[in-house]
Scaffold this motif. Sequence first.
Motif, PDB file in Angstrom:
ATOM      1  N   ILE A 135     -11.210   6.936  -8.864  1.00 21.80           N
ATOM      2  CA  ILE A 135     -10.055   7.622  -8.267  1.00 21.80           C
ATOM      3  C   ILE A 135      -9.722   7.110  -6.865  1.00 21.80           C
ATOM      4  CG2 ILE A 135     -10.319   9.747  -9.598  1.00 21.80           C
ATOM      5  CD1 ILE A 135     -11.750  10.974  -7.202  1.00 21.80           C
ATOM      6  N   ILE A 136     -10.624   6.417  -6.209  1.00 22.01           N
ATOM      7  CA  ILE A 136     -10.374   6.000  -4.834  1.00 22.01           C
ATOM      8  C   ILE A 136      -9.612   4.673  -4.800  1.00 22.01           C
ATOM      9  CG2 ILE A 136     -12.501   4.651  -4.505  1.00 22.01           C
ATOM     10  CD1 ILE A 136     -12.658   5.950  -1.689  1.00 22.01           C
ATOM     11  N   ASP A 137      -8.710   4.566  -3.841  1.00 21.61           N
ATOM     12  CA  ASP A 137      -7.932   3.342  -3.642  1.00 21.61           C
ATOM     13  C   ASP A 137      -8.578   2.526  -2.521  1.00 21.61           C
ATOM     14  OD1 ASP A 137      -6.078   1.354  -3.377  1.00 21.61           O
ATOM     15  OD2 ASP A 137      -4.405   2.669  -2.786  1.00 21.61           O
ATOM     16  N   LEU A 138      -9.289   1.458  -2.897  1.00 18.76           N
ATOM     17  CA  LEU A 138      -9.991   0.641  -1.917  1.00 18.76           C
ATOM     18  C   LEU A 138      -9.048  -0.169  -1.039  1.00 18.76           C
ATOM     19  CD1 LEU A 138     -12.952  -0.716  -4.097  1.00 18.76           C
ATOM     20  CD2 LEU A 138     -12.987   1.185  -2.478  1.00 18.76           C
ATOM     21  N   ASN A 139      -7.813  -0.312  -1.473  1.00 15.62           N
ATOM     22  CA  ASN A 139      -6.853  -1.143  -0.741  1.00 15.62           C
ATOM     23  C   ASN A 139      -5.721  -0.325  -0.117  1.00 15.62           C
ATOM     24  OD1 ASN A 139      -8.131  -3.728  -1.483  1.00 15.62           O
ATOM     25  ND2 ASN A 139      -7.444  -3.208  -3.552  1.00 15.62           N
ATOM     26  N   ALA A 140      -5.959   0.962   0.055  1.00 19.42           N
ATOM     27  CA  ALA A 140      -4.946   1.798   0.698  1.00 19.42           C
ATOM     28  C   ALA A 140      -4.722   1.324   2.133  1.00 19.42           C
ATOM     29  CB  ALA A 140      -5.401   3.249   0.692  1.00 19.42           C
ATOM     30  N   THR A 141      -3.480   1.375   2.576  1.00 22.83           N
ATOM     31  CA  THR A 141      -3.145   0.889   3.913  1.00 22.83           C
ATOM     32  C   THR A 141      -2.718   2.024   4.831  1.00 22.83           C
ATOM     33  OG1 THR A 141      -0.849   0.474   3.259  1.00 22.83           O
ATOM     34  CG2 THR A 141      -2.431  -1.342   3.020  1.00 22.83           C
ATOM     35  N   THR A 142      -2.921   1.828   6.114  1.00 20.78           N
ATOM     36  CA  THR A 142      -2.453   2.772   7.119  1.00 20.78           C
ATOM     37  C   THR A 142      -0.945   2.582   7.300  1.00 20.78           C
ATOM     38  OG1 THR A 142      -2.810   1.227   8.937  1.00 20.78           O
ATOM     39  CG2 THR A 142      -4.667   2.617   8.288  1.00 20.78           C
ATOM     40  N   VAL A 183     -10.987  -2.645   4.721  1.00 20.42           N
ATOM     41  CA  VAL A 183     -11.699  -3.908   4.949  1.00 20.42           C
ATOM     42  C   VAL A 183     -11.245  -4.535   6.262  1.00 20.42           C
ATOM     43  CG1 VAL A 183     -12.101  -6.231   4.065  1.00 20.42           C
ATOM     44  CG2 VAL A 183     -12.013  -4.314   2.490  1.00 20.42           C
ATOM     45  N   GLN A 184      -9.968  -4.520   6.533  1.00 22.05           N
ATOM     46  CA  GLN A 184      -9.455  -5.122   7.756  1.00 22.05           C
ATOM     47  C   GLN A 184      -9.917  -4.368   9.006  1.00 22.05           C
ATOM     48  OE1 GLN A 184      -5.307  -5.065   6.550  1.00 22.05           O
ATOM     49  NE2 GLN A 184      -5.275  -7.308   6.386  1.00 22.05           N
ATOM     50  N   LEU A 185      -9.993  -3.036   8.892  1.00 20.06           N
ATOM     51  CA  LEU A 185     -10.490  -2.271  10.037  1.00 20.06           C
ATOM     52  C   LEU A 185     -11.943  -2.624  10.333  1.00 20.06           C
ATOM     53  CD1 LEU A 185      -9.009   1.331   9.544  1.00 20.06           C
ATOM     54  CD2 LEU A 185      -8.314  -0.414  11.187  1.00 20.06           C
ATOM     55  N   ALA A 186     -12.750  -2.751   9.267  1.00 18.73           N
ATOM     56  CA  ALA A 186     -14.158  -3.111   9.454  1.00 18.73           C
ATOM     57  C   ALA A 186     -14.287  -4.542   9.973  1.00 18.73           C
ATOM     58  CB  ALA A 186     -14.905  -2.948   8.133  1.00 18.73           C
ATOM     59  N   ASP A 187     -13.451  -5.430   9.462  1.00 21.06           N
ATOM     60  CA  ASP A 187     -13.496  -6.826   9.886  1.00 21.06           C
ATOM     61  C   ASP A 187     -13.113  -6.959  11.352  1.00 21.06           C
ATOM     62  OD1 ASP A 187     -13.806  -9.623   9.527  1.00 21.06           O
ATOM     63  OD2 ASP A 187     -11.629  -9.835   9.273  1.00 21.06           O
ATOM     64  N   GLY A 188     -12.123  -6.191  11.771  1.00 22.77           N
ATOM     65  CA  GLY A 188     -11.689  -6.253  13.162  1.00 22.77           C
ATOM     66  C   GLY A 188     -12.744  -5.777  14.131  1.00 22.77           C
ATOM     67  N   ARG A 189     -13.700  -4.993  13.652  1.00 22.73           N
ATOM     68  CA  ARG A 189     -14.793  -4.497  14.499  1.00 22.73           C
ATOM     69  C   ARG A 189     -16.094  -5.261  14.247  1.00 22.73           C
ATOM     70  NH1 ARG A 189     -11.106  -0.825  13.694  1.00 22.73           N
ATOM     71  NH2 ARG A 189     -10.745   0.886  15.179  1.00 22.73           N
ATOM     72  N   ASP A 190     -15.992  -6.329  13.460  1.00 26.92           N
ATOM     73  CA  ASP A 190     -17.154  -7.172  13.146  1.00 26.92           C
ATOM     74  C   ASP A 190     -18.256  -6.415  12.415  1.00 26.92           C
ATOM     75  OD1 ASP A 190     -16.039  -9.481  14.282  1.00 26.92           O
ATOM     76  OD2 ASP A 190     -16.735  -8.898  16.279  1.00 26.92           O
ATOM     77  N   PHE A 191     -17.850  -5.455  11.556  1.00 22.72           N
ATOM     78  CA  PHE A 191     -18.811  -4.750  10.718  1.00 22.72           C
ATOM     79  C   PHE A 191     -18.939  -5.522   9.406  1.00 22.72           C
ATOM     80  CE2 PHE A 191     -17.326  -0.544  12.832  1.00 22.72           C
ATOM     81  CZ  PHE A 191     -18.077  -0.845  13.966  1.00 22.72           C
ATOM     82  N   ALA A 249     -12.714  -4.386  -3.290  1.00 21.06           N
ATOM     83  CA  ALA A 249     -11.665  -4.376  -2.265  1.00 21.06           C
ATOM     84  C   ALA A 249     -11.170  -5.799  -2.021  1.00 21.06           C
ATOM     85  CB  ALA A 249     -12.193  -3.775  -0.973  1.00 21.06           C
ATOM     86  N   ILE A 250      -9.872  -5.936  -1.814  1.00 15.94           N
ATOM     87  CA  ILE A 250      -9.260  -7.248  -1.557  1.00 15.94           C
ATOM     88  C   ILE A 250      -9.344  -7.554  -0.070  1.00 15.94           C
ATOM     89  CG2 ILE A 250      -7.133  -8.591  -1.672  1.00 15.94           C
ATOM     90  CD1 ILE A 250      -6.282  -6.841  -4.034  1.00 15.94           C
ATOM     91  N   TYR A 251      -9.870  -8.745   0.244  1.00 13.49           N
ATOM     92  CA  TYR A 251     -10.026  -9.130   1.653  1.00 13.49           C
ATOM     93  C   TYR A 251      -8.863 -10.020   2.062  1.00 13.49           C
ATOM     94  CZ  TYR A 251     -11.765 -11.441   5.837  1.00 13.49           C
ATOM     95  OH  TYR A 251     -11.893 -11.937   7.114  1.00 13.49           O
TER      96      TYR A 251
END
Length: 363
Positions: free
Chosen positions: A311-318, A325-333, A345-347
């Motif tokens: 049920i979860i959307d891994l690629n939902a956008t703000t 994924v992009q939020l985590a990538d931007g923080r180097d997680f 999830a699509i990177y």
Amino acid sequence: MDNKFKEDFELELDSDDVEVDCAMIEPVHPIPPADLSKELPTKDIRYTSIESGYGSVTSYNSACDSGLIDEFANLKLAQIKETVEPSKPCDLYDEPKEKDIDGLRPDQPATKPEYSENEELLLEIFKPDKDGDSQLHMAIIQLLAPIALYFINLVPSHHWLNLPNNLLQVPLHLATITRQTVIVRKLMTAGAEIVARDYKGDTPLHIACREGFDDVAKILLTPIQYNETGEIRYEMEQQKVPQDTQLMNYNGQSCLHLAAERCHLPILRLLLQNNADINIKDGKCGKTILHYAAETRNSVLLEFLLQHLNIIDLNATTYGGLTAVQLADGRDFSDIVSTLRRNGAIYTPLPVEENDSDEEMNE
């Protein structure tokens, strides 16, 4: 003989009148137990704050306020007998009916002074102090459950239970803040509004989800049964229980966002069982709770969410077009990025922002 007959007749007439008057005086609301006064502290112990916000609940150093007890004692609760129609709810603003020529009608209060005494009692109980708190508010804040329950039983209409203080907190907010499950359920079954908002736009369910009170949240989400309203003597408005879990406070957060922010997994599970949308976006940035997990590197929350891949959307956008994924990538997680990509999830790399000032200097 004539005088004796007259005396006997008057004596019989007086006794009949007494029986008629007593029959008419039938209390509707329960009188508090005789030993209630034994439970009330007699010492003059003051608490440090009288504000009814959440912070003040943890600041008081006494189980009771002497001012509340003094006022409560002066009401002489044990002597109060309500004299309204047994089959009809009490309306404080209905004028007592006038007497017939032959005396009192069976459907009217026995005497006006007793009717006024009950009205004065309710007005005294629900009279707001400088913070807007009534005696019911204070009884809940001070954890005086027997007194709070008695006050709730006195009300002639559910509207009395929805009177807010200066922070727009109704008694149900305060019962939730102080985690008194019995009072919460009693207020609900008595007709208290479950979606009442305080000054932050929080309903009682919002507060329970933020604080992690899963027992209170479960009660607030449990539909009211018919047998729970058997003692109610007035009509109540129909409410949807459980409430709409998509409802947001003034900060743009739903109950799901508030629970996820502090990683209250039992409440998240409870909300999802009650049809909460796991992909709901907050009202500020459009973040889902998956974004919350990614940007805070909350692996516990992330693991919980990945258990709901159906049920979860891994690629939902703000609202700005960013995925978790992009939020985590931007923080180097990198660990969060790897976990999300491994689960589908699509990177997409973050776009590189050009430095206009550097370009101008090169020119």
